[in-house]
Design a protein around this motif. Sequence first.
Motif, PDB file in Angstrom:
ATOM      1  N   MET A   1      24.947 -24.787  -2.434  1.00 13.51           N
ATOM      2  CA  MET A   1      24.360 -24.813  -1.087  1.00 13.51           C
ATOM      3  C   MET A   1      23.456 -26.029  -0.991  1.00 13.51           C
ATOM      4  O   MET A   1      23.124 -26.652  -1.996  1.00 13.51           O
ATOM      5  N   GLU A   2      23.119 -26.394   0.224  1.00 12.65           N
ATOM      6  CA  GLU A   2      22.183 -27.499   0.456  1.00 12.65           C
ATOM      7  C   GLU A   2      20.928 -26.956   1.107  1.00 12.65           C
ATOM      8  O   GLU A   2      20.989 -26.267   2.123  1.00 12.65           O
ATOM      9  N   ASP A   3      19.783 -27.235   0.504  1.00 11.90           N
ATOM     10  CA  ASP A   3      18.498 -26.880   1.087  1.00 11.90           C
ATOM     11  C   ASP A   3      18.034 -28.103   1.876  1.00 11.90           C
ATOM     12  O   ASP A   3      17.396 -29.014   1.324  1.00 11.90           O
ATOM     13  N   VAL A   4      18.364 -28.124   3.144  1.00  4.31           N
ATOM     14  CA  VAL A   4      18.106 -29.317   3.978  1.00  4.31           C
ATOM     15  C   VAL A   4      16.613 -29.619   4.095  1.00  4.31           C
ATOM     16  O   VAL A   4      16.194 -30.769   3.896  1.00  4.31           O
ATOM     17  N   PRO A   5      15.756 -28.626   4.413  1.00  2.00           N
ATOM     18  CA  PRO A   5      14.318 -28.931   4.508  1.00  2.00           C
ATOM     19  C   PRO A   5      13.744 -29.473   3.198  1.00  2.00           C
ATOM     20  O   PRO A   5      12.864 -30.339   3.208  1.00  2.00           O
ATOM     21  N   LEU A   6      14.246 -28.960   2.081  1.00  2.00           N
ATOM     22  CA  LEU A   6      13.738 -29.380   0.780  1.00  2.00           C
ATOM     23  C   LEU A   6      14.376 -30.684   0.313  1.00  2.00           C
ATOM     24  O   LEU A   6      13.895 -31.325  -0.611  1.00  2.00           O
ATOM     25  N   ARG A   7      15.470 -31.063   0.962  1.00  2.00           N
ATOM     26  CA  ARG A   7      16.233 -32.262   0.593  1.00  2.00           C
ATOM     27  C   ARG A   7      16.717 -32.167  -0.852  1.00  2.00           C
ATOM     28  O   ARG A   7      16.432 -33.013  -1.692  1.00  2.00           O
ATOM     29  N   ALA A   8      17.455 -31.078  -1.105  1.00  2.00           N
ATOM     30  CA  ALA A   8      17.990 -30.840  -2.445  1.00  2.00           C
ATOM     31  C   ALA A   8      19.298 -30.060  -2.341  1.00  2.00           C
ATOM     32  O   ALA A   8      19.563 -29.375  -1.353  1.00  2.00           O
ATOM     33  N   LYS A   9      20.118 -30.183  -3.387  1.00  2.00           N
ATOM     34  CA  LYS A   9      21.363 -29.418  -3.488  1.00  2.00           C
ATOM     35  C   LYS A   9      21.231 -28.429  -4.649  1.00  2.00           C
ATOM     36  O   LYS A   9      20.566 -28.718  -5.645  1.00  2.00           O
ATOM     37  N   VAL A  10      21.903 -27.298  -4.494  1.00  2.00           N
ATOM     38  CA  VAL A  10      21.821 -26.234  -5.490  1.00  2.00           C
ATOM     39  C   VAL A  10      23.226 -25.856  -5.943  1.00  2.00           C
ATOM     40  O   VAL A  10      24.121 -25.668  -5.117  1.00  2.00           O
TER      41      VAL A  10
ATOM     42  N   ILE B   1       8.752 -24.522  -5.391  1.00  2.00           N
ATOM     43  CA  ILE B   1       9.461 -23.534  -6.208  1.00  2.00           C
ATOM     44  C   ILE B   1       8.699 -22.205  -6.193  1.00  2.00           C
ATOM     45  O   ILE B   1       7.517 -22.153  -6.477  1.00  2.00           O
ATOM     46  N   SER B   2       9.401 -21.142  -5.838  1.00  2.00           N
ATOM     47  CA  SER B   2       8.805 -19.798  -5.816  1.00  2.00           C
ATOM     48  C   SER B   2       9.920 -18.778  -5.982  1.00  2.00           C
ATOM     49  O   SER B   2      11.109 -19.095  -5.881  1.00  2.00           O
ATOM     50  N   ALA B   3       9.531 -17.526  -6.216  1.00  2.00           N
ATOM     51  CA  ALA B   3      10.528 -16.463  -6.334  1.00  2.00           C
ATOM     52  C   ALA B   3      11.294 -16.318  -5.024  1.00  2.00           C
ATOM     53  O   ALA B   3      12.521 -16.145  -5.009  1.00  2.00           O
ATOM     54  N   GLU B   4      10.579 -16.388  -3.926  1.00  2.00           N
ATOM     55  CA  GLU B   4      11.217 -16.261  -2.613  1.00  2.00           C
ATOM     56  C   GLU B   4      12.237 -17.379  -2.394  1.00  2.00           C
ATOM     57  O   GLU B   4      13.353 -17.151  -1.909  1.00  2.00           O
ATOM     58  N   LYS B   5      11.866 -18.589  -2.760  1.00  2.00           N
ATOM     59  CA  LYS B   5      12.771 -19.739  -2.600  1.00  2.00           C
ATOM     60  C   LYS B   5      13.993 -19.581  -3.498  1.00  2.00           C
ATOM     61  O   LYS B   5      15.130 -19.820  -3.074  1.00  2.00           O
TER      62      LYS B   5
END
Length: 428
Positions: A263-272, A301-305
Amino acid sequence: MELSDLILLKLNVCVPKPSQTQNMAVHKMKMGFIVIVIYMCFFAPVHQAQPSSATISDLSLKNMDFAMNLYRKISNYHDKNIFFSPLSISTSFAALLMASDGDTHKEMLEGLNLEQLERADHPQLIPELFQLLNDNITQNGSLKLDQGMALFIRQQFEVETMFEDQIKKFFDADIKRVDFADTKGSISFINEYIKCKTEDKVRKMISTLDAMTRVMLINTIFFQGAWQMPFDSNHTQNAPFYIDNYSVVQVPMMFIEDKFYMMEDVPLRAKVLKLPYQEGVSMLIVLPNKGMDYTVIDDEISAEKFLSWIKKLQKTKLEVNMPKFKMEQSYSLHSLLPDMGIASVFSNSANLTKLSKEEGLKVSEVLHKAVIEVDETGTTAAAATTIGITPYSLPRTFIVNRPFFFFIYHEDTNCLLFMGRLIDPSKE
Protein backbone atom coordinates in the motif's frame (compact mmCIF):
# COMPACT_ATOMS: atom_id res chain seq x y z
CA MET A 1 37.58 -20.44 27.35
CA GLU A 2 38.43 -22.58 30.36
CA LEU A 3 35.64 -23.77 32.64
CA SER A 4 35.90 -25.40 36.01
CA ASP A 5 34.77 -29.01 36.37
CA LEU A 6 31.76 -27.79 38.34
CA ILE A 7 30.69 -25.43 35.57
CA LEU A 8 31.18 -28.05 32.90
CA LEU A 9 29.07 -30.45 34.90
CA LYS A 10 26.28 -27.89 35.19
CA LEU A 11 26.41 -27.21 31.47
CA ASN A 12 26.30 -30.85 30.60
CA VAL A 13 23.28 -31.37 32.80
CA CYS A 14 21.37 -28.14 32.20
CA VAL A 15 22.25 -26.90 28.76
CA PRO A 16 23.15 -29.64 26.28
CA LYS A 17 24.90 -28.44 23.17
CA PRO A 18 23.04 -28.64 19.83
CA SER A 19 23.74 -31.75 17.77
CA GLN A 20 25.44 -31.64 14.38
CA THR A 21 22.06 -32.35 12.77
CA GLN A 22 20.50 -29.37 14.55
CA ASN A 23 23.37 -27.14 13.47
CA MET A 24 22.87 -28.20 9.84
CA ALA A 25 19.16 -27.46 10.11
CA VAL A 26 19.89 -24.02 11.48
CA HIS A 27 22.33 -23.37 8.64
CA LYS A 28 19.70 -24.35 6.08
CA MET A 29 17.09 -22.04 7.55
CA LYS A 30 19.14 -18.93 8.22
CA MET A 31 17.04 -16.57 6.19
CA GLY A 32 14.98 -14.86 8.80
CA PHE A 33 17.08 -15.78 11.78
CA ILE A 34 16.73 -13.51 14.74
CA VAL A 35 17.92 -13.74 18.28
CA ILE A 36 17.57 -11.64 21.38
CA VAL A 37 19.03 -11.72 24.84
CA ILE A 38 18.13 -9.57 27.82
CA TYR A 39 19.61 -9.70 31.27
CA MET A 40 18.95 -7.86 34.49
CA CYS A 41 21.26 -7.85 37.51
CA PHE A 42 19.99 -7.09 40.98
CA PHE A 43 22.84 -5.71 43.09
CA ALA A 44 23.21 -5.04 46.81
CA PRO A 45 22.09 -1.68 48.01
CA VAL A 46 18.14 -0.84 48.66
CA HIS A 47 14.58 -1.91 49.97
CA GLN A 48 10.17 -3.73 49.06
CA ALA A 49 6.07 -5.92 45.20
CA GLN A 50 2.36 -6.18 43.16
CA PRO A 51 1.09 -7.06 39.42
CA SER A 52 -2.51 -7.54 36.54
CA SER A 53 -6.13 -7.38 33.01
CA ALA A 54 -7.95 -7.97 29.30
CA THR A 55 -7.30 -9.86 26.01
CA ILE A 56 -4.32 -10.95 23.92
CA SER A 57 -5.07 -8.30 21.30
CA ASP A 58 -5.09 -5.62 24.02
CA LEU A 59 -1.69 -6.82 25.20
CA SER A 60 -0.28 -6.86 21.64
CA LEU A 61 -1.47 -3.29 21.09
CA LYS A 62 0.06 -2.09 24.37
CA ASN A 63 3.34 -3.86 23.60
CA MET A 64 3.39 -2.25 20.17
CA ASP A 65 3.03 1.28 21.53
CA PHE A 66 5.80 0.57 24.05
CA ALA A 67 7.96 -0.66 21.17
CA MET A 68 7.41 2.51 19.14
CA ASN A 69 8.22 4.70 22.16
CA LEU A 70 11.41 2.75 22.84
CA TYR A 71 12.38 2.95 19.18
CA ARG A 72 12.12 6.74 19.30
CA LYS A 73 14.33 6.88 22.39
CA ILE A 74 16.98 4.77 20.68
CA SER A 75 16.79 6.78 17.45
CA ASN A 76 17.34 10.01 19.39
CA TYR A 77 20.84 8.83 20.24
CA HIS A 78 22.10 8.08 16.73
CA ASP A 79 21.25 7.80 13.04
CA LYS A 80 22.53 4.24 12.61
CA ASN A 81 20.98 0.80 12.25
CA ILE A 82 18.47 -0.23 14.94
CA PHE A 83 17.14 -3.70 15.76
CA PHE A 84 15.48 -5.10 18.89
CA SER A 85 12.67 -7.35 20.14
CA PRO A 86 9.76 -5.55 21.83
CA LEU A 87 8.29 -8.92 22.85
CA SER A 88 11.49 -10.02 24.55
CA ILE A 89 11.87 -6.75 26.47
CA SER A 90 8.21 -6.64 27.51
CA THR A 91 8.29 -10.29 28.61
CA SER A 92 11.33 -9.65 30.80
CA PHE A 93 9.70 -6.70 32.51
CA ALA A 94 6.42 -8.59 32.90
CA ALA A 95 8.39 -11.10 34.97
CA LEU A 96 9.98 -8.23 36.90
CA LEU A 97 6.53 -6.73 37.55
CA MET A 98 5.74 -9.77 39.69
CA ALA A 99 8.73 -8.89 41.87
CA SER A 100 7.87 -5.22 42.38
CA ASP A 101 5.53 -3.17 44.53
CA GLY A 102 4.60 0.44 45.27
CA ASP A 103 5.95 3.25 43.09
CA THR A 104 8.41 0.89 41.36
CA HIS A 105 5.54 -1.32 40.20
CA LYS A 106 3.44 1.65 39.13
CA GLU A 107 6.31 3.20 37.16
CA MET A 108 7.00 -0.01 35.26
CA LEU A 109 3.31 -0.50 34.47
CA GLU A 110 3.08 3.01 33.03
CA GLY A 111 6.41 2.85 31.22
CA LEU A 112 5.46 -0.46 29.60
CA ASN A 113 2.04 1.00 28.72
CA LEU A 114 0.31 -1.78 30.68
CA GLU A 115 -1.44 0.20 33.43
CA GLN A 116 -4.87 -0.22 31.76
CA LEU A 117 -4.48 -4.00 32.00
CA GLU A 118 -3.87 -3.97 35.77
CA ARG A 119 -6.72 -5.39 37.89
CA ALA A 120 -6.65 -5.35 41.68
CA ASP A 121 -9.05 -8.30 41.77
CA HIS A 122 -6.92 -10.28 39.30
CA PRO A 123 -3.25 -9.60 40.16
CA GLN A 124 -1.94 -12.36 37.90
CA LEU A 125 -3.72 -11.16 34.77
CA ILE A 126 -0.71 -9.56 33.04
CA PRO A 127 1.56 -12.62 33.37
CA GLU A 128 -1.40 -14.79 32.32
CA LEU A 129 -1.83 -12.69 29.18
CA PHE A 130 1.86 -13.01 28.32
CA GLN A 131 1.56 -16.77 28.80
CA LEU A 132 -1.55 -16.92 26.55
CA LEU A 133 0.13 -14.74 23.93
CA ASN A 134 3.17 -16.99 23.77
CA ASP A 135 0.94 -20.10 23.60
CA ASN A 136 -1.11 -18.52 20.81
CA ILE A 137 1.95 -17.61 18.74
CA THR A 138 3.42 -21.10 18.99
CA GLN A 139 0.19 -23.11 19.27
CA ASN A 140 0.59 -25.50 16.31
CA GLY A 141 4.30 -26.07 16.90
CA SER A 142 5.22 -25.23 13.31
CA LEU A 143 6.58 -21.75 14.01
CA LYS A 144 10.21 -21.67 15.09
CA LEU A 145 10.01 -19.08 17.87
CA ASP A 146 11.71 -20.23 21.04
CA GLN A 147 11.47 -17.97 24.06
CA GLY A 148 13.34 -18.84 27.21
CA MET A 149 13.86 -17.25 30.59
CA ALA A 150 16.36 -18.09 33.31
CA LEU A 151 16.83 -16.75 36.80
CA PHE A 152 20.39 -17.05 38.09
CA ILE A 153 20.36 -16.68 41.87
CA ARG A 154 23.24 -16.22 44.29
CA GLN A 155 23.64 -19.39 46.31
CA GLN A 156 22.68 -17.95 49.71
CA PHE A 157 20.08 -15.52 48.34
CA GLU A 158 16.49 -16.16 49.48
CA VAL A 159 13.86 -15.66 46.80
CA GLU A 160 10.21 -15.42 47.83
CA THR A 161 8.47 -18.73 47.16
CA MET A 162 5.47 -17.07 45.46
CA PHE A 163 7.70 -15.22 43.00
CA GLU A 164 9.70 -18.36 42.25
CA ASP A 165 6.48 -20.35 41.67
CA GLN A 166 4.97 -17.65 39.46
CA ILE A 167 8.00 -17.17 37.23
CA LYS A 168 8.09 -20.91 36.65
CA LYS A 169 4.33 -21.09 36.04
CA PHE A 170 3.87 -18.14 33.69
CA PHE A 171 7.28 -17.92 32.00
CA ASP A 172 8.55 -21.50 32.33
CA ALA A 173 11.75 -20.05 33.75
CA ASP A 174 14.84 -22.02 34.67
CA ILE A 175 15.98 -21.30 38.24
CA LYS A 176 19.74 -21.77 38.73
CA ARG A 177 22.01 -21.14 41.71
CA VAL A 178 25.31 -19.41 40.93
CA ASP A 179 28.34 -18.40 42.99
CA PHE A 180 28.60 -14.79 41.77
CA ALA A 181 31.66 -14.28 43.98
CA ASP A 182 33.46 -16.48 41.44
CA THR A 183 33.01 -13.88 38.71
CA LYS A 184 35.12 -15.67 36.10
CA GLY A 185 33.26 -18.97 36.54
CA SER A 186 29.87 -17.24 36.61
CA ILE A 187 30.58 -15.28 33.42
CA SER A 188 31.62 -18.47 31.65
CA PHE A 189 28.58 -20.38 32.86
CA ILE A 190 26.10 -17.66 31.92
CA ASN A 191 27.66 -17.01 28.51
CA GLU A 192 27.60 -20.73 27.75
CA TYR A 193 23.93 -20.88 28.74
CA ILE A 194 23.11 -17.99 26.39
CA LYS A 195 25.20 -19.49 23.60
CA CYS A 196 23.30 -22.78 23.82
CA LYS A 197 19.89 -21.13 24.15
CA THR A 198 20.51 -19.04 21.03
CA GLU A 199 21.93 -21.98 19.06
CA ASP A 200 25.46 -20.55 19.05
CA LYS A 201 24.48 -17.16 17.59
CA VAL A 202 25.13 -15.01 20.66
CA ARG A 203 28.46 -15.50 22.37
CA LYS A 204 30.16 -13.60 25.17
CA MET A 205 27.04 -11.68 26.07
CA ILE A 206 28.69 -10.50 29.28
CA SER A 207 32.36 -9.82 29.91
CA THR A 208 32.20 -8.29 33.40
CA LEU A 209 30.15 -9.09 36.48
CA ASP A 210 29.89 -7.47 39.89
CA ALA A 211 30.67 -9.96 42.67
CA MET A 212 27.78 -8.41 44.66
CA THR A 213 25.19 -9.51 42.09
CA ARG A 214 22.26 -11.21 43.81
CA VAL A 215 20.00 -12.20 40.91
CA MET A 216 20.34 -12.17 37.15
CA LEU A 217 17.31 -12.50 34.88
CA ILE A 218 17.98 -13.60 31.31
CA ASN A 219 15.46 -13.76 28.50
CA THR A 220 16.23 -15.24 25.09
CA ILE A 221 14.16 -15.35 21.93
CA PHE A 222 15.11 -17.25 18.81
CA PHE A 223 13.31 -17.02 15.46
CA GLN A 224 13.91 -18.77 12.17
CA GLY A 225 11.76 -17.85 9.22
CA ALA A 226 11.55 -19.25 5.72
CA TRP A 227 10.05 -16.95 3.10
CA GLN A 228 6.77 -18.16 1.65
CA MET A 229 8.16 -17.02 -1.69
CA PRO A 230 11.96 -17.29 -1.59
CA PHE A 231 14.21 -15.00 -3.59
CA ASP A 232 16.21 -16.71 -6.34
CA SER A 233 19.88 -16.49 -5.39
CA ASN A 234 20.82 -16.64 -9.09
CA HIS A 235 19.31 -13.16 -9.46
CA THR A 236 21.18 -11.61 -6.52
CA GLN A 237 23.77 -9.08 -7.67
CA ASN A 238 25.58 -6.06 -6.29
CA ALA A 239 23.68 -2.81 -6.59
CA PRO A 240 23.86 0.67 -5.04
CA PHE A 241 22.19 1.45 -1.72
CA TYR A 242 21.83 5.19 -1.08
CA ILE A 243 22.48 5.87 2.62
CA ASP A 244 21.97 9.59 2.05
CA ASN A 245 22.63 12.21 -0.63
CA TYR A 246 26.36 11.83 -0.18
CA SER A 247 26.97 8.18 0.73
CA VAL A 248 26.42 5.17 -1.50
CA VAL A 249 27.44 1.56 -0.80
CA GLN A 250 27.36 -1.51 -3.03
CA VAL A 251 25.39 -4.37 -1.46
CA PRO A 252 24.07 -7.77 -2.61
CA MET A 253 20.56 -6.98 -3.82
CA MET A 254 18.02 -9.81 -3.98
CA PHE A 255 15.28 -9.96 -6.62
CA ILE A 256 11.87 -11.57 -6.89
CA GLU A 257 8.80 -11.07 -9.03
CA ASP A 258 5.46 -12.24 -7.67
CA LYS A 259 2.19 -11.02 -6.19
CA PHE A 260 2.62 -9.26 -2.86
CA TYR A 261 0.52 -7.13 -0.53
CA MET A 262 1.48 -3.45 -0.52
CA MET A 263 0.00 0.00 0.00
CA GLU A 264 1.03 3.63 -0.29
CA ASP A 265 0.77 5.97 2.68
CA VAL A 266 0.37 9.19 0.71
CA PRO A 267 0.35 11.64 3.66
CA LEU A 268 3.46 9.97 5.08
CA ARG A 269 5.10 9.78 1.64
CA ALA A 270 6.07 6.14 2.06
CA LYS A 271 5.31 2.72 0.57
CA VAL A 272 4.57 -0.39 2.61
CA LEU A 273 5.27 -3.98 1.56
CA LYS A 274 4.44 -7.25 3.30
CA LEU A 275 6.87 -10.14 2.81
CA PRO A 276 5.31 -13.28 4.36
CA TYR A 277 7.31 -15.93 6.12
CA GLN A 278 5.84 -19.39 6.45
CA GLU A 279 3.66 -20.22 9.46
CA GLY A 280 1.81 -16.96 9.99
CA VAL A 281 4.64 -14.47 10.47
CA SER A 282 5.44 -11.58 8.13
CA MET A 283 7.95 -8.80 7.65
CA LEU A 284 6.44 -5.39 6.97
CA ILE A 285 8.78 -3.00 5.17
CA VAL A 286 8.15 0.74 5.29
CA LEU A 287 10.12 2.54 2.59
CA PRO A 288 10.16 6.36 2.53
CA ASN A 289 9.69 7.82 -0.94
CA LYS A 290 12.79 8.87 -2.83
CA GLY A 291 14.10 12.17 -1.48
CA MET A 292 12.08 11.80 1.73
CA ASP A 293 13.98 12.13 5.03
CA TYR A 294 13.40 8.92 6.95
CA THR A 295 13.59 10.78 10.28
CA VAL A 296 10.21 12.37 9.51
CA ILE A 297 8.65 8.90 9.74
CA ASP A 298 10.24 8.34 13.17
CA ASP A 299 7.70 10.67 14.75
CA GLU A 300 4.75 9.06 12.96
CA ILE A 301 5.34 5.41 13.86
CA SER A 302 2.68 4.16 16.28
CA ALA A 303 0.54 1.11 16.94
CA GLU A 304 -2.41 2.83 15.31
CA LYS A 305 -0.36 3.64 12.20
CA PHE A 306 1.01 0.10 12.01
CA LEU A 307 -2.49 -1.42 12.16
CA SER A 308 -3.73 1.02 9.50
CA TRP A 309 -0.94 -0.12 7.16
CA ILE A 310 -1.92 -3.76 7.61
CA LYS A 311 -5.61 -3.08 6.96
CA LYS A 312 -4.96 -1.17 3.74
CA LEU A 313 -2.62 -3.66 2.08
CA GLN A 314 -3.71 -4.81 -1.38
CA LYS A 315 -2.35 -7.61 -3.52
CA THR A 316 -0.47 -6.55 -6.63
CA LYS A 317 2.14 -7.88 -9.01
CA LEU A 318 5.55 -6.56 -8.03
CA GLU A 319 9.23 -6.70 -8.80
CA VAL A 320 10.95 -6.52 -5.43
CA ASN A 321 14.60 -5.63 -4.98
CA MET A 322 15.84 -5.91 -1.41
CA PRO A 323 19.32 -6.04 0.15
CA LYS A 324 20.70 -9.03 1.99
CA PHE A 325 21.83 -7.90 5.40
CA LYS A 326 23.09 -8.96 8.80
CA MET A 327 22.75 -6.90 11.93
CA GLU A 328 23.89 -7.25 15.52
CA GLN A 329 22.78 -4.57 17.94
CA SER A 330 23.27 -4.15 21.69
CA TYR A 331 21.52 -1.70 24.02
CA SER A 332 21.99 -0.65 27.63
CA LEU A 333 18.31 -0.24 28.39
CA HIS A 334 19.00 1.06 31.90
CA SER A 335 20.24 4.22 30.17
CA LEU A 336 17.10 4.54 28.01
CA LEU A 337 14.20 3.41 30.19
CA PRO A 338 14.42 6.18 32.85
CA ASP A 339 13.50 8.64 30.06
CA MET A 340 10.36 6.53 29.55
CA GLY A 341 9.39 6.79 33.22
CA ILE A 342 10.98 3.54 34.41
CA ALA A 343 13.50 4.96 36.85
CA SER A 344 13.09 3.92 40.49
CA VAL A 345 13.79 0.24 39.78
CA PHE A 346 17.38 1.29 38.97
CA SER A 347 17.73 3.46 42.09
CA ASN A 348 18.18 2.97 45.82
CA SER A 349 14.43 3.54 46.24
CA ALA A 350 13.59 0.37 44.25
CA ASN A 351 10.81 -1.71 45.77
CA LEU A 352 11.42 -5.38 44.93
CA THR A 353 10.00 -6.95 48.07
CA LYS A 354 8.02 -9.57 46.16
CA LEU A 355 11.32 -10.89 44.84
CA SER A 356 12.91 -11.05 48.27
CA LYS A 357 12.63 -9.61 51.74
CA GLU A 358 16.36 -8.87 51.67
CA GLU A 359 16.98 -5.15 51.78
CA GLY A 360 19.03 -3.16 49.32
CA LEU A 361 17.93 -4.61 45.99
CA LYS A 362 17.81 -2.66 42.76
CA VAL A 363 18.27 -3.43 39.07
CA SER A 364 21.81 -2.49 38.11
CA GLU A 365 21.62 -2.92 34.37
CA VAL A 366 19.47 -4.23 31.57
CA LEU A 367 21.32 -5.40 28.48
CA HIS A 368 19.56 -6.28 25.26
CA LYS A 369 21.28 -7.87 22.28
CA ALA A 370 19.66 -8.67 18.95
CA VAL A 371 20.93 -10.40 15.83
CA ILE A 372 19.23 -10.77 12.45
CA GLU A 373 20.25 -12.27 9.13
CA VAL A 374 18.13 -11.90 6.02
CA ASP A 375 18.97 -13.71 2.79
CA GLU A 376 17.29 -15.34 -0.20
CA THR A 377 16.15 -18.73 1.00
CA GLY A 378 14.43 -20.26 3.94
CA THR A 379 14.87 -23.89 3.06
CA THR A 380 16.91 -25.40 0.25
CA ALA A 381 13.85 -27.13 -1.20
CA ALA A 382 11.87 -23.92 -1.58
CA ALA A 383 14.36 -22.09 -3.74
CA ALA A 384 13.34 -21.96 -7.36
CA THR A 385 9.93 -20.55 -8.20
CA THR A 386 10.22 -17.62 -10.55
CA ILE A 387 7.62 -15.97 -12.75
CA GLY A 388 8.65 -14.68 -16.16
CA ILE A 389 7.93 -11.11 -17.14
CA THR A 390 5.45 -10.77 -19.97
CA PRO A 391 4.95 -7.67 -22.13
CA TYR A 392 1.24 -7.75 -21.31
CA SER A 393 1.37 -6.97 -17.57
CA LEU A 394 4.58 -5.32 -16.54
CA PRO A 395 4.71 -5.28 -12.74
CA ARG A 396 5.29 -2.31 -10.52
CA THR A 397 8.63 -2.12 -8.75
CA PHE A 398 9.47 -1.94 -5.05
CA ILE A 399 13.18 -1.16 -4.87
CA VAL A 400 14.55 -1.08 -1.33
CA ASN A 401 17.73 0.85 -2.09
CA ARG A 402 17.62 3.49 0.67
CA PRO A 403 17.05 3.52 4.46
CA PHE A 404 13.89 1.69 5.51
CA PHE A 405 12.00 0.40 8.52
CA PHE A 406 10.97 -3.20 9.08
CA PHE A 407 8.68 -5.01 11.50
CA ILE A 408 8.36 -8.76 12.03
CA TYR A 409 4.98 -9.66 13.45
CA HIS A 410 2.65 -12.59 14.16
CA GLU A 411 -0.37 -12.08 11.93
CA ASP A 412 -3.14 -13.67 14.03
CA THR A 413 -2.33 -11.64 17.14
CA ASN A 414 -0.59 -8.63 15.51
CA CYS A 415 2.13 -9.23 18.10
CA LEU A 416 5.28 -7.29 17.20
CA LEU A 417 8.14 -9.76 17.59
CA PHE A 418 10.95 -7.58 16.25
CA MET A 419 11.44 -4.16 14.71
CA GLY A 420 14.31 -2.28 13.17
CA ARG A 421 15.66 0.42 10.93
CA LEU A 422 18.28 -0.28 8.30
CA ILE A 423 20.39 2.73 7.34
CA ASP A 424 23.49 0.97 6.02
CA PRO A 425 23.25 -2.76 5.04
CA SER A 426 27.04 -2.93 4.70
CA LYS A 427 27.38 -2.46 8.49
CA GLU A 428 26.66 -5.39 10.79
